[in-house]
Design a protein around this motif. Structure first.
Motif, short mmCIF file in Angstrom:
data_model
loop_
_atom_site.label_atom_id
_atom_site.label_comp_id
_atom_site.label_asym_id
_atom_site.label_seq_id
_atom_site.Cartn_x
_atom_site.Cartn_y
_atom_site.Cartn_z
N UNK A 88 0.85 -1.20 0.00
CA UNK A 88 0.00 0.00 0.00
C UNK A 88 0.88 1.24 0.00
N UNK A 89 0.35 2.30 -0.53
CA UNK A 89 0.97 3.61 -0.40
C UNK A 89 0.00 4.48 0.39
N UNK A 90 0.54 5.48 1.06
CA UNK A 90 -0.26 6.36 1.90
C UNK A 90 -0.07 7.81 1.48
N UNK A 91 -1.19 8.48 1.21
CA UNK A 91 -1.17 9.91 0.96
C UNK A 91 -1.54 10.61 2.27
N UNK A 92 -0.65 11.47 2.75
CA UNK A 92 -0.88 12.23 3.98
C UNK A 92 -0.83 13.71 3.65
N UNK A 93 -1.84 14.43 4.12
CA UNK A 93 -1.88 15.88 3.96
C UNK A 93 -1.84 16.48 5.37
N UNK A 94 -0.99 17.49 5.54
CA UNK A 94 -0.86 18.18 6.83
C UNK A 94 -1.15 19.66 6.64
N UNK A 95 -1.89 20.23 7.59
CA UNK A 95 -2.25 21.64 7.55
C UNK A 95 -1.91 22.25 8.90
N UNK A 96 -1.11 23.30 8.89
CA UNK A 96 -0.80 24.04 10.11
C UNK A 96 -1.79 25.20 10.23
N UNK A 97 -2.45 25.28 11.37
CA UNK A 97 -3.52 26.25 11.59
C UNK A 97 -3.17 27.16 12.76
N UNK A 98 -3.39 28.45 12.55
CA UNK A 98 -3.32 29.42 13.64
C UNK A 98 -4.75 29.88 13.91
N UNK A 99 -5.19 29.69 15.14
CA UNK A 99 -6.54 30.09 15.55
C UNK A 99 -6.41 31.21 16.56
N UNK A 100 -7.11 32.31 16.28
CA UNK A 100 -7.10 33.46 17.18
C UNK A 100 -8.53 33.79 17.57
N UNK A 101 -8.77 33.87 18.86
CA UNK A 101 -10.04 34.33 19.37
C UNK A 101 -9.80 35.75 19.88
N UNK A 108 -6.48 30.61 21.99
CA UNK A 108 -5.63 30.72 20.81
C UNK A 108 -4.66 29.54 20.74
N UNK A 109 -4.37 29.09 19.51
CA UNK A 109 -3.40 28.01 19.35
C UNK A 109 -2.84 28.02 17.94
N UNK A 110 -1.72 27.33 17.80
CA UNK A 110 -1.17 26.98 16.49
C UNK A 110 -0.89 25.49 16.56
N UNK A 111 -1.44 24.77 15.59
CA UNK A 111 -1.34 23.30 15.63
C UNK A 111 -1.38 22.76 14.21
N UNK A 112 -0.70 21.63 14.03
CA UNK A 112 -0.75 20.94 12.74
C UNK A 112 -1.75 19.80 12.83
N UNK A 113 -2.64 19.77 11.85
CA UNK A 113 -3.63 18.70 11.72
C UNK A 113 -3.27 17.91 10.48
N UNK A 114 -3.38 16.60 10.56
CA UNK A 114 -3.09 15.79 9.37
C UNK A 114 -4.01 14.58 9.33
N UNK A 115 -4.14 14.06 8.14
CA UNK A 115 -4.92 12.85 7.95
C UNK A 115 -4.40 12.17 6.70
N UNK A 116 -4.71 10.89 6.55
CA UNK A 116 -4.18 10.12 5.42
C UNK A 116 -5.22 9.16 4.89
N UNK A 117 -4.96 8.70 3.69
CA UNK A 117 -5.71 7.62 3.06
C UNK A 117 -4.70 6.72 2.36
N UNK A 118 -4.94 5.43 2.43
CA UNK A 118 -4.07 4.46 1.77
C UNK A 118 -4.65 4.10 0.41
N UNK A 119 -3.76 3.71 -0.49
CA UNK A 119 -4.20 3.24 -1.80
C UNK A 119 -3.26 2.12 -2.26
N UNK A 120 -3.76 1.22 -3.12
CA UNK A 120 -2.98 0.06 -3.54
C UNK A 120 -1.72 0.45 -4.30
N UNK A 121 -0.69 -0.32 -4.12
CA UNK A 121 0.59 -0.10 -4.80
C UNK A 121 0.44 -0.24 -6.31
#
Length: 167
Positions: free
Chosen positions: A103-116, A123-136
């Motif tokens: 399998x191969x995995x596609x991962x996307x990461x997004x760094x977010x700055x949240x200001x109230x 307030x925070x700065x954090x990286x969120x990521x998620x992935x999906x696998x797909x056949x080789x």
């Protein structure tokens, strides 16, 4: 008689749930009226040319559908979300006996700055990521259109949960 007891018991348990909300936007203060979602920039190599635009629009649409907040352009909303797509990576997963990835995995990461702007404690700065696998046996080009949106949707859900959700 027994059904009355069950109903009364249910009402008793439900009465203790008054201050809690399972609706989207549950932890947003009532004095918050506007949100600014600035365009996210692409700081990752690879990925579709419109990835940052697609992500920004998905995030805006989700907040519009699931909160009472009004979009306010210009960066001076009560809440401000901004950031960058910082990762777009394909990595091999699940090695096989022939030393090839199953399998191969596609991962996307997004760094977010949240200001109230009304309460800086959230307030925070954090990286969120998620992935999906797909056949080789498939290339990224073959499956990219099927993988990217579900990954972005999950990242948006995670961001919403951290910023405005009740969990």
């Amino acid at each position: 008689m027994r059904s009355k007891a069950v109903v009364l018991l249910c009402l008793f348990f439900l009465s203790g749930c008054g201050p809690y909300s399972f609706s989207p936007g549950g932890k947003l203060s009532s004095d918050l009226k506007t949100i600014t979602i600035n365009n996210f920039v692409m700081n990752a190599a690879g990925g579709p040319a419109n990835l940052s635009t697609t992500f920004t629009e998905t995030l805006k649409e989700y907040f519009q559908r699931n909160t009472r907040l009004q979009m306010k352009p210009g960066g001076d909303g009560d809440l401000v979300l901004e950031g960058a797509i910082t990762g777009y990576d394909v990595t091999p997963q699940a090695p096989t006996a022939s030393d090839k990835a199953g399998l191969n995995r596609l991962t996307i990461a997004v760094t977010v700055r949240f200001t109230n702007n009304r309460d800086e404690t959230g307030n925070f700065e954090q990286t969120f990521s998620f992935f999906k696998d797909f056949p080789q046996t498939q290339t990224l080009n073959q499956v990219e259109g099927q993988l990217v949106q579900p990954i972005l949707d999950q990242i948006v859900l995670d961001i919403f949960g951290k910023t405005a959700g009740d969990w």
